[in-house]
Design a protein around this motif. Structure first.
Motif, PDB file in Angstrom:
ATOM      1  N   PHE A 218      -4.289  -0.517   3.674  1.00 52.87           N
ATOM      2  CA  PHE A 218      -5.244   0.548   3.379  1.00 52.87           C
ATOM      3  C   PHE A 218      -5.030   1.751   4.283  1.00 52.87           C
ATOM      4  O   PHE A 218      -4.500   1.647   5.395  1.00 52.87           O
ATOM      5  N   ASP A 219      -5.428   2.905   3.753  1.00 52.22           N
ATOM      6  CA  ASP A 219      -5.573   4.087   4.588  1.00 52.22           C
ATOM      7  C   ASP A 219      -7.068   4.389   4.667  1.00 52.22           C
ATOM      8  O   ASP A 219      -7.897   3.513   4.382  1.00 52.22           O
ATOM      9  N   ARG A 220      -7.449   5.588   5.012  1.00 54.83           N
ATOM     10  CA  ARG A 220      -8.869   5.885   5.228  1.00 54.83           C
ATOM     11  C   ARG A 220      -9.625   6.131   3.930  1.00 54.83           C
ATOM     12  O   ARG A 220     -10.847   6.284   3.945  1.00 54.83           O
ATOM     13  N   HIS A 221      -8.910   6.165   2.799  1.00 51.56           N
ATOM     14  CA  HIS A 221      -9.557   6.401   1.508  1.00 51.56           C
ATOM     15  C   HIS A 221      -9.401   5.252   0.524  1.00 51.56           C
ATOM     16  O   HIS A 221     -10.327   4.938  -0.223  1.00 51.56           O
ATOM     17  N   ASP A 222      -8.222   4.637   0.489  1.00 49.65           N
ATOM     18  CA  ASP A 222      -7.885   3.683  -0.559  1.00 49.65           C
ATOM     19  C   ASP A 222      -7.381   2.374   0.038  1.00 49.65           C
ATOM     20  O   ASP A 222      -6.968   2.327   1.200  1.00 49.65           O
ATOM     21  N   CYS A 223      -7.395   1.337  -0.799  1.00 46.02           N
ATOM     22  CA  CYS A 223      -6.916   0.021  -0.369  1.00 46.02           C
ATOM     23  C   CYS A 223      -6.042  -0.582  -1.452  1.00 46.02           C
ATOM     24  O   CYS A 223      -6.324  -0.442  -2.653  1.00 46.02           O
ATOM     25  N   LEU A 224      -4.992  -1.247  -1.040  1.00 46.22           N
ATOM     26  CA  LEU A 224      -4.099  -1.989  -1.921  1.00 46.22           C
ATOM     27  C   LEU A 224      -4.264  -3.468  -1.606  1.00 46.22           C
ATOM     28  O   LEU A 224      -4.018  -3.906  -0.485  1.00 46.22           O
ATOM     29  N   ALA A 225      -4.700  -4.244  -2.601  1.00 42.93           N
ATOM     30  CA  ALA A 225      -4.833  -5.689  -2.453  1.00 42.93           C
ATOM     31  C   ALA A 225      -3.695  -6.351  -3.227  1.00 42.93           C
ATOM     32  O   ALA A 225      -3.522  -6.100  -4.415  1.00 42.93           O
ATOM     33  N   VAL A 226      -2.909  -7.186  -2.549  1.00 46.51           N
ATOM     34  CA  VAL A 226      -1.689  -7.727  -3.133  1.00 46.51           C
ATOM     35  C   VAL A 226      -1.638  -9.237  -2.935  1.00 46.51           C
ATOM     36  O   VAL A 226      -1.828  -9.733  -1.824  1.00 46.51           O
ATOM     37  N   GLN A 227      -1.369  -9.959  -4.018  1.00 47.16           N
ATOM     38  CA  GLN A 227      -1.061 -11.377  -3.887  1.00 47.16           C
ATOM     39  C   GLN A 227       0.318 -11.498  -3.232  1.00 47.16           C
ATOM     40  O   GLN A 227       1.214 -10.703  -3.514  1.00 47.16           O
ATOM     41  N   PRO A 228       0.531 -12.447  -2.323  1.00 45.27           N
ATOM     42  CA  PRO A 228       1.792 -12.523  -1.564  1.00 45.27           C
ATOM     43  C   PRO A 228       3.045 -12.498  -2.429  1.00 45.27           C
ATOM     44  O   PRO A 228       4.054 -11.898  -2.047  1.00 45.27           O
ATOM     45  N   ALA A 229       3.019 -13.105  -3.605  1.00 47.01           N
ATOM     46  CA  ALA A 229       4.203 -13.138  -4.454  1.00 47.01           C
ATOM     47  C   ALA A 229       4.591 -11.755  -4.975  1.00 47.01           C
ATOM     48  O   ALA A 229       5.733 -11.541  -5.401  1.00 47.01           O
ATOM     49  N   ALA A 230       3.653 -10.812  -4.936  1.00 45.78           N
ATOM     50  CA  ALA A 230       3.938  -9.465  -5.412  1.00 45.78           C
ATOM     51  C   ALA A 230       4.410  -8.530  -4.303  1.00 45.78           C
ATOM     52  O   ALA A 230       4.728  -7.364  -4.562  1.00 45.78           O
TER      53      ALA A 230
END
Length: 236
Positions: A218-230
């Motif tokens: 994440f940065d101060r505005h957005d977040c990326l949620a990722v499953q480990p396989a991706a």
């Protein structure tokens, strides 16, 4: 008068965390993950909620335009929807839905900024965090009627099992995600805006995603949620 940014006013646990990435680095990491997943799967099913006009700082635009992505683009404002359809004109297997995502049949008022083509939300408070950019933002706000649907129902209606969910919902990203069964379908990649979420709501969303095995960048505005396989290998 010193301009106070939205991030400086944010109570999100991600914004306040020391691990927040610089914006440019975060965007590079997002692009790396989306590129890796696209190359690995060949084609990507996606849904984007709050797609706006598809241009500007949109992080999925270039991937959709490859023609290898197919899915659903959700935008409640008529003007933004018209621009969105023009942005992706000629691309196959895209569904455009002029509606908003909400858990039930009794949504609160939906607000738009009169004269701004893409700024709208169920959260009046989130919109008002942009007040410094306008002479009198409160006077520009007006409620409009929007059709609503649950995200899971929308995906089922179109037969889309998403590999990517992208959201930019001005303070309602956690509400949108609550209408999709992530326990049954652990979407490989979720991109959302956290900056307008309270400390409690952002922490609850963080805990939910981590409990489902997601890695969070994440940065101060957005977040990326990722499953480990991706996640791409470190060498990429």
């Amino acid at each position: 008068m010193q301009y106070i940014t939205v991030a400086e006013r944010s109570e999100s646990v991600f914004t306040l965390c020391d691990d927040a990435l610089p914006k440019r680095e975060f965007r590079r990491r997002v692009e790396d993950v989306l590129r890796y997943l696209t190359n690995r799967l060949g084609r990507i099913a996606f849904v984007q909620v709050g797609a706006n006009d598809g241009a500007g700082d949109d992080m999925v635009n270039a991937f959709v335009k490859t023609g290898r992505w197919h899915g659903i683009l959700v935008e409640p404002l008529p003007g933004a929807m018209a621009s969105l359809q023009q942005e992706y004109a000629g691309l196959p297997r895209l569904h455009f839905e002029q509606l908003a995502i909400w858990p039930d049949d009794n949504p609160p008022a939906f607000w738009q900024v009169n004269g701004a083509s893409v700024l709208s939300s169920f959260s009046r408070e989130a919109i008002m965090m942009h007040a410094a950019k306008y002479e009198d933002l409160a006077a520009m706000l007006e409620p409009i009627e929007v059709q609503t649907e649950r995200l899971g129902g929308l995906c089922n209606r179109h037969g889309v099992i998403p590999e990517v969910i992208a959201m930019d919902c001005e303070g309602n990203d956690d509400v949108v995600l609550s209408t999709f069964d992530l326990a049954a379908n652990r979407v490989p990649v979720i991109l959302f805006e956290h900056v307008f979420l309270s400390s409690e709501r952002s922490a609850a969303l963080r805990d939910r995603l981590e409990g489902l095995g997601y890695r969070l960048l994440f940065d101060r505005h957005d977040c990326l949620a990722v499953q480990p396989a991706a996640l791409p290998p470190l060498s990429e």
